[in-house]
Design an enzyme around this catalytic site. Structure first.
Site, PDB file in Angstrom:
ATOM      1  CE  LYS A   1      -4.880  25.328  -8.261  1.00  0.00           C
ATOM      2  NZ  LYS A   1      -5.730  25.578  -9.439  1.00  0.00           N
TER       3      LYS A   1
ATOM      4  CE1 TYR B   1      -2.953  23.163 -13.082  1.00  0.00           C
ATOM      5  CE2 TYR B   1      -1.248  24.652 -12.330  1.00  0.00           C
ATOM      6  CZ  TYR B   1      -2.391  23.915 -12.079  1.00  0.00           C
ATOM      7  OH  TYR B   1      -2.969  23.933 -10.825  1.00  0.00           O
TER       8      TYR B   1
ATOM      9  CB  THR C   1     -12.562  23.113 -12.206  1.00  0.00           C
ATOM     10  OG1 THR C   1     -12.145  21.794 -12.553  1.00  0.00           O
ATOM     11  CG2 THR C   1     -11.464  24.105 -12.533  1.00  0.00           C
TER      12      THR C   1
ATOM     13  CG  ASN D   1      -9.234  26.050  -8.449  1.00  0.00           C
ATOM     14  OD1 ASN D   1      -8.033  26.194  -8.221  1.00  0.00           O
ATOM     15  ND2 ASN D   1      -9.687  25.296  -9.430  1.00  0.00           N
TER      16      ASN D   1
ATOM     17  CG  HIS E   1      -2.974  20.450  -8.927  1.00  0.00           C
ATOM     18  ND1 HIS E   1      -3.498  20.443 -10.204  1.00  0.00           N
ATOM     19  CD2 HIS E   1      -2.220  19.329  -8.820  1.00  0.00           C
ATOM     20  CE1 HIS E   1      -3.042  19.364 -10.841  1.00  0.00           C
ATOM     21  NE2 HIS E   1      -2.269  18.670 -10.024  1.00  0.00           N
TER      22      HIS E   1
ATOM     23  CD  GLU F   1      -0.259  16.501 -11.733  1.00  0.00           C
ATOM     24  OE1 GLU F   1      -0.770  16.312 -10.600  1.00  0.00           O
ATOM     25  OE2 GLU F   1      -0.937  16.783 -12.736  1.00  0.00           O
TER      26      GLU F   1
END
Ligand code: IDP
Ligand code: MG
Length: 161
Positions: free
Chosen positions: A34, A74, A116, A137, A140, A151
């Site tokens: 991320k 998402y 998470t 966080n 993914h 994905e």
């Protein structure tokens, strides 16, 4: 004899026990570092954990994804109160998308990522070691075979090997 080994680099990092030991499945999964992971210079550290744990990098890309792609990624969370913030955040700055391959890759990568919320994630997991808050966080990781396939196909349209 144990199948848990310490990393040479981070003394707190424990390579997780393989899930379903008797049933080894060679799988591919999708991971994304991320924005704050890229910004904080953690790309090498994170990819290194997967490489040292025996996973092969099949595809790798640094890019600033569109809001549309973040929404697709998402999709299951559309309508939740954090959805808009999440997709804005994920499309705000460069991320690293990758496909890794190895035994039980989907479950093992989830275990290596940690739960998470970084406050609850165990030390030695990526989120436990580096996560800031539930949105930021760090990583993914696909949560099932179906999600992994979906994905991989949306982020790497031309992956034909
Ligand atoms: P996961 O990434 O562990 O699979 P999900 O529940 O699928 O967790 O949520 C997807 C992402 O949405 C999380 O990684 C996190 O960045 C963000 N998220 C989840 N729940 C919240 C929340 O309550 N507030 C803000 N962001 C959240
Ligand atoms: Mg999820």
């Amino acid at each position: 004899m144990t199948n848990t080994t310490k990393s040479q680099v981070n003394p707190n990092f424990q390579i997780p026990k393989r899930v379903n030991k008797g049933v080894m499945r060679k799988e591919r999964t999708f991971l994304m570092i991320k924005p704050e992971g890229v910004e904080r210079g953690l790309i090498g550290e994170i990819i290194g954990r997967f490489e040292r744990n025996g996973f092969k990098i099949i595809a790798l890309k640094l890019s600033k994804i569109s809001r549309e792609l973040a929404e697709k990624q998402y999709e299951e969370h559309r309508g939740k109160d954090f959805f808009d913030d999440l997709v804005s955040y994920m499309s705000s700055a460069p991320t690293v998308s990758m496909v890794i391959e190895g035994e039980n890759a989907i479950a093992v990568a989830r275990e290596m990522a940690g739960v998470t919320d970084p406050k609850l994630a165990k030390p030695g997991t990526i989120r436990g070691d580096y996560g800031i808050d539930v949105q930021r966080n760090i990583i993914h990781a696909s949560d099932s075979e179906k999600s992994a396939k979906r994905e991989i196909s949306i982020h790497f349209e031309n992956l034909n090997f």
